[in-house]
Design an enzyme around this catalytic site. Structure first.
Site, PDB file in Angstrom:
ATOM      1  N   CYS A  31       0.838  -1.160   0.036  1.00  0.00           N
ATOM      2  CA  CYS A  31      -0.142   0.014   0.021  1.00  0.00           C
ATOM      3  C   CYS A  31       0.816   1.280   0.165  1.00  0.00           C
ATOM      4  CB  CYS A  31      -0.792  -0.013   1.307  1.00  0.00           C
ATOM      5  SG  CYS A  31      -0.253   0.026   2.632  1.00  0.00           S
ATOM      6  N   HIS A  91      -2.673   0.562   7.270  1.00  0.00           N
ATOM      7  CA  HIS A  91      -2.747   0.485   5.665  1.00  0.00           C
ATOM      8  C   HIS A  91      -3.147   2.171   5.433  1.00  0.00           C
ATOM      9  CE1 HIS A  91      -4.567  -0.315   1.564  1.00  0.00           C
ATOM     10  NE2 HIS A  91      -5.778   0.284   1.981  1.00  0.00           N
ATOM     11  N   SER A 105      -4.749  -2.848  -2.059  1.00  0.00           N
ATOM     12  CA  SER A 105      -4.623  -3.632  -0.845  1.00  0.00           C
ATOM     13  C   SER A 105      -5.214  -4.920  -1.320  1.00  0.00           C
ATOM     14  CB  SER A 105      -6.096  -3.083  -0.162  1.00  0.00           C
ATOM     15  OG  SER A 105      -6.151  -4.013   0.942  1.00  0.00           O
TER      16      SER A 105
END
Length: 344
Positions: free
Chosen positions: A130, A165, A182
């Protein structure tokens, strides 16, 4: 400082993945650690993993995905098409499931340093995660006039393990969206199609996705807009506002999200200068669960000095690669880009 060529990233006692500190191509010790970690993670598939490793020299040459370097200033494409092409490129690099992060990343570097890393990532064309996707998205969207970019960072917990994330949030007019990568498609790309007319709706969409996967969202960090200057020596402000959705009422954090948007309107995201005043001083934290943001005197007290010029040459990797390109043949209405206003 690691002495073995790689460093483990942990969540408590659990090892999430390793970071390659030896550079590219992978050293023998990093390669060995990558394969053994894979077997440790999937002991029932050890024989299959060993078979794949033994056949690695027999695999066909991997196609090199050509980055859409000039998509930001292409007048033939609409804004939605530009973002879609950038997202398609990021997805074609594929998610890195190896357990070894190939690139040594430091979020505290200035934008110019992070963009050097982004060029390196695109040159090598290896699988990414990410944060690498976040850097690529910044690089390729620089020059789209009217597009505001900002980080949206998530900290979640699942089965007592903490995960992190990040995606690149984008804003154009009253529309919001996001670019990123992702394992789960609904935790990455959000098209700029008018579905999210408020920042809170975009955040709620991610919250619902995490809920569907059984994750508890502990914290969301949203930063200030990232200026359109690949040579800037500013650092990214990662946490202009911090939200704890499991401890904060939805109405409260929606109000704070609207407040940070009002601050963005006071900022010049195209300024080609370095500020002597840290952008972090433009937001003042309180002890509330939602970090409140404010801007002193509508940013009029900032003083600037010019950046020094730097080279933006991006050399190709010495590794021989086959070239493929993304689709750039169709045309639609123009969005009025002004490349002369942006330093790229």
């Amino acid at each position: 400082m690691t002495t073995c060529g790689y460093e483990a990233m942990r969540s408590g006692d659990a090892i999430l993945f390793y970071i390659n500190r030896d550079g590219l191509p992978l050293s023998d010790r990093c390669t060995e650690r990558m394969w053994t970690f894979c077997m440790e993670q999937y002991p029932k598939n050890a024989l299959e993993i060993k078979t794949i490793r033994d056949r690695i020299s027999d695999y066909p040459q991997i196609a090199y995905v050509e980055p859409p370097y000039n998509v930001a200033t292409n007048p033939r494409l609409s804004l939605q098409e530009k973002l879609q092409q950038i997202q398609t490129y990021i997805q074609r690099l594929e998610y890195n499931y190896t357990g070894m992060q190939f690139f040594d990343l430091n979020a505290n570097r200035p934008i110019s340093g992070l963009m050097d890393t982004a060029r390196h990532i695109m040159t090598e064309s290896l699988p990414i995660k990410c944060f690498e996707a976040f850097l690529i998205a910044i690089y390729l969207t620089t020059g789209i006039v009217g597009l505001e970019r900002f980080n949206i960072s998530f900290k979640t917990r699942f089965n007592s393990i903490v995960y992190r994330h990040i995606v690149l949030g984008v804003k154009y007019g009253q529309m919001y969206g996001a670019l990123g990568l992702s394992r789960r498609t609904d935790l990455a790309y959000k098209p700029l199609n008018g579905k999210y007319e408020r920042l809170s709706k975009l955040i709620d969409d991610y919250l619902q996705a995490y809920k569907n996967y059984g994750h508890t969202v502990l914290r969301i960090k949203i930063g200030l807009p990232i200026i359109h200057d690949l040579r800037s020596y500013l650092t990214i402000n990662w946490k202009a506002i911090i939200i704890q959705p499991n401890k904060t009422d939805k109405i409260d954090y929606e109000r704070e999200l609207d407040k940070i948007v009002r601050i963005w309107r006071q900022m010049n995201i195209y300024m080609p200068y370095r500020s002597n005043l840290s952008l972090s001083s433009m937001v003042q934290s309180t002890n509330t669960l939602v970090t409140r943001a404010s801007s002193p005197n509508r940013l009029q007290s900032l003083s600037f000095r010019s950046n020094r010029e730097g080279s933006l040459t991006c050399r190709r990797s010495a590794i021989k690669k086959t070239i493929t390109t993304t689709d750039d043949n169709h045309t639609t209405d123009r969005d009025h880009s002004l490349p002369c206003a942006i330093r790229v």
